[in-house]
Design an enzyme around this catalytic site. Structure first.
Site, PDB file in Angstrom:
ATOM      1  CG  ASP A 133       2.748   4.966  -6.478  1.00 30.05           C
ATOM      2  OD1 ASP A 133       1.772   4.437  -7.037  1.00 30.05           O
ATOM      3  OD2 ASP A 133       3.054   6.171  -6.643  1.00 30.05           O
ATOM      4  CB  VAL A 134      -0.125  -0.076  -7.694  1.00 31.14           C
ATOM      5  CG1 VAL A 134      -0.290  -0.926  -6.445  1.00 31.14           C
ATOM      6  CG2 VAL A 134      -1.207   0.998  -7.808  1.00 31.14           C
ATOM      7  CE  LYS A 142     -12.175   0.774  -9.321  1.00 28.66           C
ATOM      8  NZ  LYS A 142     -11.151  -0.106  -8.717  1.00 28.66           N
ATOM      9  CE1 TYR A 152     -13.269   4.053  -8.108  1.00 32.63           C
ATOM     10  CE2 TYR A 152     -15.580   3.667  -8.631  1.00 32.63           C
ATOM     11  CZ  TYR A 152     -14.437   3.339  -7.923  1.00 32.63           C
ATOM     12  OH  TYR A 152     -14.463   2.287  -7.042  1.00 32.63           O
ATOM     13  CB  THR A 185     -14.200   1.161   2.557  1.00 34.29           C
ATOM     14  OG1 THR A 185     -14.421   1.986   1.402  1.00 34.29           O
ATOM     15  CG2 THR A 185     -14.647  -0.261   2.250  1.00 34.29           C
ATOM     16  CG  ASP A 243      -2.144   0.862   1.083  1.00 33.24           C
ATOM     17  OD1 ASP A 243      -3.259   0.290   0.967  1.00 33.24           O
ATOM     18  OD2 ASP A 243      -2.005   2.107   1.069  1.00 33.24           O
TER      19      ASP A 243
HETATM   20  N1  LIG Z   1     -15.903   1.048  -1.048  1.00 30.72           N
HETATM   21  C1  LIG Z   1     -16.716   0.909  -2.085  1.00 30.72           C
HETATM   22  O1  LIG Z   1     -17.920   1.195  -2.014  1.00 30.72           O
HETATM   23  C2  LIG Z   1     -16.188   0.404  -3.387  1.00 30.72           C
HETATM   24  C3  LIG Z   1     -17.098   0.115  -4.393  1.00 30.72           C
HETATM   25  C4  LIG Z   1     -16.656  -0.367  -5.592  1.00 30.72           C
HETATM   26  C5  LIG Z   1     -15.300  -0.585  -5.778  1.00 30.72           C
HETATM   27  N2  LIG Z   1     -14.421  -0.297  -4.796  1.00 30.72           N
HETATM   28  C6  LIG Z   1     -13.000  -0.534  -5.069  1.00 30.72           C
HETATM   29  O2  LIG Z   1     -12.463  -1.357  -4.082  1.00 30.72           O
HETATM   30  C7  LIG Z   1     -11.070  -1.062  -3.931  1.00 30.72           C
HETATM   31  C8  LIG Z   1     -10.779  -0.774  -2.462  1.00 30.72           C
HETATM   32  O3  LIG Z   1     -11.558   0.347  -2.097  1.00 30.72           O
HETATM   33  P1  LIG Z   1     -11.859   0.701  -0.571  1.00 30.72           P
HETATM   34  O4  LIG Z   1     -13.237   1.193  -0.538  1.00 30.72           O
HETATM   35  O5  LIG Z   1     -11.431  -0.411   0.307  1.00 30.72           O
HETATM   36  O6  LIG Z   1     -10.896   1.970  -0.415  1.00 30.72           O
HETATM   37  P2  LIG Z   1      -9.862   2.417   0.706  1.00 30.72           P
HETATM   38  O7  LIG Z   1      -9.559   3.848   0.430  1.00 30.72           O
HETATM   39  O8  LIG Z   1     -10.343   2.030   2.056  1.00 30.72           O
HETATM   40  O9  LIG Z   1      -8.585   1.535   0.328  1.00 30.72           O
HETATM   41  C9  LIG Z   1      -7.868   1.776  -0.853  1.00 30.72           C
HETATM   42  C10 LIG Z   1      -6.396   1.575  -0.534  1.00 30.72           C
HETATM   43  O10 LIG Z   1      -5.657   1.757  -1.752  1.00 30.72           O
HETATM   44  C11 LIG Z   1      -4.460   2.417  -1.409  1.00 30.72           C
HETATM   45  N3  LIG Z   1      -3.881   3.098  -2.567  1.00 30.72           N
HETATM   46  C12 LIG Z   1      -4.347   4.186  -3.213  1.00 30.72           C
HETATM   47  N4  LIG Z   1      -3.504   4.533  -4.205  1.00 30.72           N
HETATM   48  C13 LIG Z   1      -2.481   3.633  -4.178  1.00 30.72           C
HETATM   49  C14 LIG Z   1      -1.301   3.457  -4.947  1.00 30.72           C
HETATM   50  N5  LIG Z   1      -0.981   4.301  -5.940  1.00 30.72           N
HETATM   51  N6  LIG Z   1      -0.491   2.426  -4.658  1.00 30.72           N
HETATM   52  C15 LIG Z   1      -0.779   1.560  -3.631  1.00 30.72           C
HETATM   53  N7  LIG Z   1      -1.880   1.689  -2.860  1.00 30.72           N
HETATM   54  C16 LIG Z   1      -2.719   2.723  -3.140  1.00 30.72           C
HETATM   55  C17 LIG Z   1      -4.881   3.423  -0.335  1.00 30.72           C
HETATM   56  O11 LIG Z   1      -3.760   3.877   0.413  1.00 30.72           O
HETATM   57  C18 LIG Z   1      -5.860   2.596   0.469  1.00 30.72           C
HETATM   58  O12 LIG Z   1      -5.213   1.929   1.551  1.00 30.72           O
HETATM   59  C19 LIG Z   1     -10.782   0.115  -4.849  1.00 30.72           C
HETATM   60  O13 LIG Z   1     -10.245  -0.364  -6.060  1.00 30.72           O
HETATM   61  C20 LIG Z   1     -12.145   0.708  -5.072  1.00 30.72           C
HETATM   62  O14 LIG Z   1     -12.236   1.413  -6.297  1.00 30.72           O
HETATM   63  C21 LIG Z   1     -14.823   0.186  -3.591  1.00 30.72           C
END
Ligand SMILES: NC(=O)c1ccc[n+]([C@@H]2O[C@H](COP(=O)([O-])OP(=O)(O)OC[C@H]3O[C@@H](n4cnc5c(N)ncnc54)[C@H](O)[C@@H]3O)[C@@H](O)[C@H]2O)c1
Length: 254
Positions: free
Chosen positions: A55-56, A151, A147, A182, A33
């Site tokens: 950083d991905v 996706k 976004y 989240t 992360d």
């Molecule tokens: N929460 C929702 O409702 C929801 C819905 C659909 C999809 N998603 C997807 O699920 C995944 C996780 O989301 P979440 O809600 O748990 O979010 P979150 O913000 O709780 O977690 C996302 C994590 O990604 C990390 N991150 C961001 N940029 C980064 C980078 N460049 N390199 C490495 N790490 C990085 C952040 O530090 C964070 O810890 C995401 O891909 C999000 O788009 C979430």
């Protein structure tokens, strides 16, 4: 299958819940992360996972982190591409930089980590990858140009990876979560939006991240041994109803 799982975005939300679930199922888990303070907190509070700063979007750093995990554990057997960002903006005024950055993290990051891990999996003839998309990649959600495009790209990328990597013994699937409770969603959705979202979900609530993690872990493991190239919604029925659900006491058609 269990072994070693590499979970990006694993310091928070769905990624963290997935890391916990996989660990509880007996996997060695490496979480990668960008957020150093969240990683330190996870390192203190969550037993049995290895936390790595990454950083991905940084291709050399991705190669180094994946190589280090392979050297330490012998292989990376499963990858969960969960790192993601969201920034909502009207299409007419969205900043190009926001669009580029969102695609860079959500789509290019999934490609970079997927490629780095899949090379080892293909060489060993075995592995499983789960990419994380969103319902926003399957519909035209307002203010989600960046976004939603990122996706939608993850969904197409998943299918290409599944087709190319299947003959190498590597499965690639995608989970498309709906509203999940989240930190990302708490920041991105003001209360009025949250109420509107709730009205569109037949199950009438947001997902707990552990519920999404359970599906991700299933797809990662041998229980899904003949499943590849699939886009698996975890959305409480939101897309099935196209964003509409009846209210409990509303008048019903005769
Ligand atoms: N929460 C929702 O409702 C929801 C819905 C659909 C999809 N998603 C997807 O699920 C995944 C996780 O989301 P979440 O809600 O748990 O979010 P979150 O913000 O709780 O977690 C996302 C994590 O990604 C990390 N991150 C961001 N940029 C980064 C980078 N460049 N390199 C490495 N790490 C990085 C952040 O530090 C964070 O810890 C995401 O891909 C999000 O788009 C979430």
């Amino acid at each position: 299958m269990s072994g070693t799982a590499f979970v990006t975005g694993g310091a928070s939300g769905i990624g963290l819940a997935t890391a916990r679930t996989l660990r509880d199922q007996g996997w060695n888990v490496v979480i990668a992360d960008l957020d150093g303070s969240a990683l330190r907190r996870v390192g203190r509070e969550v037993d049995g996972v290895r936390a790595v700063a990454l950083d991905v979007t940084d291709a050399p750093a991705v190669a180094a982190a994946v190589g280090a995990a392979e050297a330490e554990f012998g292989a990376v057997d499963a990858l969960v591409n969960c790192a993601g960002v969201v920034e909502n903006a009207p299409f007419l005024t969205a900043a190009p930089e926001t669009f580029r950055r969102t695609l860079e993290v959500n789509l290019t990051g999934t490609f970079l980590v997927g490629q780095a891990v899949a090379r080892g999996m293909a060489a060993r003839g075995r592995g499983s990858i789960v990419n994380i998309a969103s319902v926003s990649g399957l519909r035209g959600g307002p203010y989600r140009a960046a976004y939603g495009a990122s996706k939608g790209g993850v969904i197409a990328l998943t299918k290409v990876m599944a087709v190319e990597l299947g003959p190498c013994g590597v499965r690639v699937n995608c989970v498309a979560p709906g509203a999940t409770d989240t930190p990302l969603v708490r920041v991105a959705q003001p209360p009025a939006i949250r109420r509107a979202v709730l009205r569109s979900i037949p199950l009438g609530r947001y997902a707990d991240p552990a519920e999404t993690a359970a599906v991700i872990a299933f797809l990662a493991g041998d229980g899904a041994a003949f499943v590849t190239g699939q886009i698996w919604g975890v959305d409480g029925g939101q897309l099935a109803g196209a964003g509409w659900r009846p209210e409990p006491n509303e008048e019903r058609p005769g």
